[in-house]
Design an enzyme around this catalytic site. Sequence first.
Site, short mmCIF file in Angstrom:
data_model
loop_
_atom_site.label_atom_id
_atom_site.label_comp_id
_atom_site.label_asym_id
_atom_site.label_seq_id
_atom_site.Cartn_x
_atom_site.Cartn_y
_atom_site.Cartn_z
N ASP A 226 3.19 5.87 -3.04
CA ASP A 226 3.57 7.13 -2.39
C ASP A 226 4.41 8.07 -3.26
O ASP A 226 4.18 9.29 -3.23
CB ASP A 226 4.32 6.84 -1.08
CG ASP A 226 3.43 6.17 -0.05
OD1 ASP A 226 2.23 5.96 -0.35
OD2 ASP A 226 3.92 5.83 1.04
N HIS B 152 0.81 -1.22 0.00
CA HIS B 152 0.00 0.00 0.00
C HIS B 152 0.84 1.27 0.00
O HIS B 152 0.29 2.36 -0.02
CB HIS B 152 -0.91 -0.01 1.22
CG HIS B 152 -0.17 0.04 2.53
ND1 HIS B 152 0.65 -0.97 2.94
CD2 HIS B 152 -0.13 0.99 3.50
CE1 HIS B 152 1.17 -0.65 4.13
NE2 HIS B 152 0.72 0.52 4.47
N CYS B 153 2.18 1.15 0.03
CA CYS B 153 3.01 2.35 0.18
C CYS B 153 3.98 2.57 -0.99
O CYS B 153 3.85 3.53 -1.73
CB CYS B 153 3.81 2.27 1.48
SG CYS B 153 2.83 2.56 2.97
N ILE B 154 4.95 1.69 -1.14
CA ILE B 154 6.07 1.95 -2.05
C ILE B 154 5.62 2.16 -3.49
O ILE B 154 6.12 3.07 -4.16
CB ILE B 154 7.12 0.84 -1.95
CG1 ILE B 154 7.70 0.81 -0.54
CG2 ILE B 154 8.25 1.05 -2.95
CD1 ILE B 154 8.68 -0.31 -0.28
#
Length: 454
Positions: free
Chosen positions: A296, A291-293
């Site tokens: 973002d 859900h991030c890398i």
Amino acid sequence: MQLDNQDNIKDILNIKHEELQEDLMNKIMSRMAVIGIVGLGYVGLPLAIEKAKAGYKTIGFDIQKKKVDMINNGVNYIGDIFNKDLVEITTSGLLSATNDWNFIKDVDCVAICVPTPLDEHKQPDLSYIKESVKNISKGLHEGMLIVLESTTYPGTTDELVKPLLEKSGLRCEKDFFLAFSPERVDPGNLIYKTQNTPKVVGGVGKRSTQLAVALYQNVLSGEIFEVSSSKVAEMEKLLENTYRNVNIALANEMCIICSKMGIDVWDVIEAAKTKPYGFQAFYPGPGVGGHCIPLDPYYLTWKAKEYDYHSRLIEAAGEINSYMPQYVVERAMKILNKYKKALNGSKILILGVAYKPDIRDFRESPALKIIKELIEQGAIVSYSDPYIPDFKWKGIDLNSVELTADEIKNADMIIISTKHSCYDYEFIQYNAKLIFDTQNAMEHIKIRDNIERI
């Protein structure tokens, strides 16, 4: 005389605002504050549990009734949470969940932990934040603290959340308080959990920062690091994951170059690691997930365009990492060709759909893209993942197969896309015709005649 009256009014208002801060601080320190958590997913539920365990009455808000019912019945759906903790705090009444926003008026402090996905054009989708803030504003009251934890672009707290809340007529840093504290959840991490991971906190003003810092200090054991503003806190989260994205992209590009040159990139990395300074090892793989890398950095590139700046390095890194699932399929095709087999019609068994080892989460998993590309190339695809019994994604509907000797022998190629620790790699190697290891999971297997690594 009129000036004196205005000064008196200012003095009275300042005293009132200081009293609001002091009252909330007393509630926080005495654990009499009621805490609200908006969004009960991988970030929100662990945070809600930690706040309840710290002795605060905690109310979780989520639009999914299924999640609300599961929590109220003490049923866990997050891998990093101990079932015992959830049962104890729900039974004691310290944690409850609801989808009724009327309860927000009973809350003193609220954390927003909702998704912040990208739309089809890779632009920030802040609809979940906006909807959450609008619902909070209906019950917004004097002396309330709101902390945004959802990853977003710098300026969201000041430029979006604050104006929406102030439509209530209450003023930020005076009547209510607002801060940003980025989530740092790492699913499957055996050392760092919500409780002991250092926390960064930045408020829209000093009062907001002090209150948010005090709350997290009362709940978490990790260091609470105070920054000068909410924008700094928002930007540091993007730096964390952009740093990882760029360095993973470098490892992936080195992997591609080394493959063309007939050099083993894993040997290269092991040699580079011997330098005691100036080098940190990152490793190639089938792509980046979670859900991030993968998401973002695009928040940062999108915001940078507002300042007439094109973030070339960040975007190039994103392109390289996005290409890796396709590269895996291309390499698989070449490996099969060496054995006089076509990818079209070959039986490919994928090991691992989760985006990282030993978790149930397959958000943005590169394995999904690999499977889709293989199917489009005419391969007959199956997968085995003990954490993901089935999945539906972009028209693909598959069930995990049992990893038996017959299943392995029946496949023309095994592609290891997730390095789950539960796999018996010696058993897999012994029974497989051909293995393409994209994670170096078989590093310690001695017999390697049927193994190729990325």
